[in-house]
Enzyme design. Structure first.
Site, PDB file in Angstrom:
ATOM      1  N   GLY A 103      -5.414   1.163  -1.214  1.00 37.69           N
ATOM      2  CA  GLY A 103      -6.223   0.617  -0.320  1.00 37.69           C
ATOM      3  C   GLY A 103      -5.718  -0.857   0.280  1.00 37.69           C
ATOM      4  N   GLY A 136       0.251   8.894  -2.009  1.00 37.11           N
ATOM      5  CA  GLY A 136      -1.091   8.847  -1.690  1.00 37.11           C
ATOM      6  C   GLY A 136      -0.818   9.917  -0.503  1.00 37.11           C
ATOM      7  CG  HIS A 137       1.296  12.884   0.027  1.00 44.33           C
ATOM      8  ND1 HIS A 137       2.181  13.528  -0.831  1.00 44.33           N
ATOM      9  CD2 HIS A 137       2.025  11.632   0.182  1.00 44.33           C
ATOM     10  CE1 HIS A 137       3.346  13.047  -1.061  1.00 44.33           C
ATOM     11  NE2 HIS A 137       3.234  11.840  -0.538  1.00 44.33           N
ATOM     12  CG  ASP A 146       2.365   4.579   2.703  1.00 50.43           C
ATOM     13  OD1 ASP A 146       1.933   5.462   2.190  1.00 50.43           O
ATOM     14  OD2 ASP A 146       2.561   3.454   2.465  1.00 50.43           O
ATOM     15  CG  ASP A 189      -1.289   9.045  17.990  1.00 51.10           C
ATOM     16  OD1 ASP A 189      -0.646   9.441  17.198  1.00 51.10           O
ATOM     17  OD2 ASP A 189      -2.472   8.730  17.520  1.00 51.10           O
ATOM     18  CG  ASN A 242       4.221   6.487  -7.496  1.00 53.62           C
ATOM     19  OD1 ASN A 242       4.042   7.649  -7.497  1.00 53.62           O
ATOM     20  ND2 ASN A 242       5.326   5.583  -7.453  1.00 53.62           N
ATOM     21  CD  GLN A 293       6.682   7.460  -4.495  1.00 54.97           C
ATOM     22  OE1 GLN A 293       7.561   8.141  -4.844  1.00 54.97           O
ATOM     23  NE2 GLN A 293       5.289   7.547  -4.813  1.00 54.97           N
ATOM     24  N   GLY A 325       3.391   9.892   6.606  1.00 51.11           N
ATOM     25  CA  GLY A 325       2.452  10.972   7.132  1.00 51.11           C
ATOM     26  C   GLY A 325       3.044  12.271   6.507  1.00 51.11           C
ATOM     27  CE  LYS A 326       6.208  11.019   1.631  1.00 54.86           C
ATOM     28  NZ  LYS A 326       6.059   9.676   1.947  1.00 54.86           N
TER      29      LYS A 326
HETATM   30  P1  IMP Z   1       5.586   1.807  -8.325  1.00 55.67           P
HETATM   31  O1  IMP Z   1       5.829   2.831  -7.787  1.00 55.67           O
HETATM   32  O2  IMP Z   1       3.983   1.789  -8.569  1.00 55.67           O
HETATM   33  O3  IMP Z   1       6.244   1.243  -9.144  1.00 55.67           O
HETATM   34  O4  IMP Z   1       5.564   0.594  -7.136  1.00 55.67           O
HETATM   35  C1  IMP Z   1       6.892   0.202  -6.627  1.00 55.67           C
HETATM   36  C2  IMP Z   1       6.793  -0.078  -5.134  1.00 55.67           C
HETATM   37  O5  IMP Z   1       6.694   1.314  -4.763  1.00 55.67           O
HETATM   38  C3  IMP Z   1       5.529  -0.936  -4.398  1.00 55.67           C
HETATM   39  O6  IMP Z   1       6.282  -1.585  -3.316  1.00 55.67           O
HETATM   40  C4  IMP Z   1       4.646   0.069  -4.073  1.00 55.67           C
HETATM   41  O7  IMP Z   1       3.863  -0.567  -3.016  1.00 55.67           O
HETATM   42  C5  IMP Z   1       5.434   1.112  -3.479  1.00 55.67           C
HETATM   43  N1  IMP Z   1       5.090   2.347  -3.546  1.00 55.67           N
HETATM   44  C6  IMP Z   1       4.910   3.233  -4.588  1.00 55.67           C
HETATM   45  N2  IMP Z   1       4.453   4.370  -4.116  1.00 55.67           N
HETATM   46  C7  IMP Z   1       4.174   4.346  -2.920  1.00 55.67           C
HETATM   47  C8  IMP Z   1       3.632   5.211  -1.911  1.00 55.67           C
HETATM   48  O8  IMP Z   1       3.342   6.469  -2.197  1.00 55.67           O
HETATM   49  N3  IMP Z   1       3.763   4.852  -0.596  1.00 55.67           N
HETATM   50  C9  IMP Z   1       4.029   3.482  -0.357  1.00 55.67           C
HETATM   51  N4  IMP Z   1       4.587   2.685  -1.121  1.00 55.67           N
HETATM   52  C10 IMP Z   1       4.433   3.024  -2.464  1.00 55.67           C
END
Ligand code: IMP
Length: 425
Positions: free
Chosen positions: A303, A41-42, A14, A334, A39, A225, A16-17
């Site tokens: 969310g 979310g960009h 997260d 900012d 998993n 991630q 901001g990629k």
């Molecule tokens: P998983 O990847 O769904 O197995 O989750 C494992 C851990 O990685 C958890 O703490 C998730 O919240 C975190 N996680 C997985 N994908 C993201 C992402 O894109 N951004 C932030 N945290 C992530």
């Protein structure tokens, strides 16, 4: 000129990629996802319109840019098809520009079910996964029983593989978790339908990427991630199940390690984390609430509210090292505009760099304080216009981590950036 540039997160994701990849794709011929799954979310905001991408590379919103999903990505077909259809409904041409590696593992319905059942069983010790089946799908890959995208395209082979692997997982679902097993026919028929939709987009992605290199094209490798969620270098076991560090840009796409010319490490000007696990600089006070509010810190995929804290330079320095970061991009500067004092963790005292969740939990961060600037940096595009104390903060990040700051993001929109060195040049 750089031919292949990796963009990755240096924290817990997260950072901001998505926005930065989207910005850099202006000068890219192709964008590649190489690890993780839906998993991720960009979030992209273009002309005030928000798009969240989970699996499809952020380059898809630029006409003519080719998008690749490499062998290192775990693909959930329902999610991918939904994303394709949504983009197409808003007028984006996807199917003629998206290529999917036949070697990529498929996230099957039993992976999702197992992910959720396991988290339930763990109770308070839950990892806080996104519940999307990411971990179980990577496990099947490593256990050499996984179903790959290429297998989906061959009904007889799929039937064989699915019969075996489903029997195995249903046994665990029924007898270990005391839950309902999945019906073979339903899983099989759904997979066949999905295969029909995806067939035309499946290809030898590695071969295509090498063709791009031979043509002197420019590749942008989009990480998902962040470094502290890396299966080896992160806060294990509170991590995701892939390598999120720069090496997987090679293994997850089929590029050679020597074919990566530049690694851009993205860091927020503070820190956030979603899900469970250690987070030494986490704040539980008004400053934390202010970061969450000003940074609109809610997970793009689930969310969930993100935990917030100060920037951890000790962890960032390690991220710079393990990724071989060429240049840093500091995002959300900012968000700090209103703070009278800004802190950054510059030491873990006499504790060695943590290598387990237990050691991470013991970290007592030592902070240095920096004067805030209490004026708006929102939307600034020139370094010269930054307040002196913001410049000092950036200089300290560079000096501590040993990596130069090449970009600064000053707002969510595509145009709100200070570009000091163009990673693509
Ligand atoms: P998983 O990847 O769904 O197995 O989750 C494992 C851990 O990685 C958890 O703490 C998730 O919240 C975190 N996680 C997985 N994908 C993201 C992402 O894109 N951004 C932030 N945290 C992530």
């Amino acid at each position: 000129m750089k031919k292949s540039v990796v963009v990755l997160g240096t924290q817990w994701g997260d950072e901001g990629k998505g926005k930065i990849v989207d910005l850099l794709t202006e000068r890219a011929d192709a964008v590649v996802r190489y690890q993780g799954g839906h998993n991720a979310g960009h979030t992209l905001i273009i002309n005030e319109q928000k798009t969240v991408l989970h699996l499809i590379p952020s380059g898809i919103l630029r006409d003519g840019v080719k998008c690749y999903i490499g062998n290192g990505v775990v693909i959930e077909p329902t999610a991918l098809i939904k994303e394709i259809k949504n983009l197409e409904a808003s007028g984006v041409d996807v199917q003629s520009r998206l290529y999917i590696s036949k070697a990529a593992p498929v996230i099957m319905p039993y992976h999702i079910k197992l992910d959720q059942l396991r988290e339930l069983k763990k109770g308070k010790q839950a990892i806080g996964t996104t519940g999307r089946g990411i971990g179980p799908a990577y496990e099947d890959k490593v256990a050499r029983r996984g179903i790959r995208i290429g297998d989906l395209l061959d009904p007889e082979l799929l039937k064989d593989k699915l019969t075996q692997v489903l029997a195995y997982h249903n046994f665990v679902i029924e007898h270990f978790h005391q839950a309902e097993p999945l019906a073979f026919d339903e899983v099989y028929q759904t997979a066949l339908q999905q295969a029909d939709f995806l067939r035309g987009m499946c290809s030898d992605v590695t071969g295509q990427l090498h063709q791009h290199l031979a043509n002197e094209d420019r590749l942008l490798m989009e990480g998902a991630q962040g470094t502290l969620l890396d299966i080896d270098h992160g806060t294990y076991p509170f991590v995701t199940s892939s390598n999120t560090t720069s090496g997987s840009a090679a293994t997850g796409s089929g590029l050679g390690a020597t074919q990566i010319d530049y690694v851009l490490g993205i860091t927020k000007a503070y820190t956030t984390r979603v899900g469970g696990g250690p987070f030494p600089t986490e704040l539980f006070d008004d400053d934390g609430a202010e970061l969450a509010k000003r940074g609109v810190e809610f997970g793009a995929t689930t969310g969930r509210p993100r935990r917030c804290g100060w920037l951890d330079l000790v962890a960032l320095k390690r991220a710079v090292q393990v990724n071989g970061v060429t240049g840093l991009c500091v995002t959300k500067l900012d968000v700090l505009d209103t703070f009278e004092t800004i802190k950054m963790c510059t030491s873990y005292g006499d504790q060695a760099f943590p290598e387990s969740a237990q050691e991470w939990a013991q970290v007592k961060p030592i902070y240095e304080e920096f004067a805030g600037w209490q004026s708006s940096t929102k939307g600034l595009t020139e370094m010269a216009d930054l307040p002196a104390s913001a410049k000092a903060l950036i200089a300290h990040i560079e000096q501590f981590t040993g990596a130069p700051v090449h970009m600064i993001s000053t707002g969510p929109d595509r145009c709100e950036n200070i570009l000091l060195v163009d990673p693509m040049q």
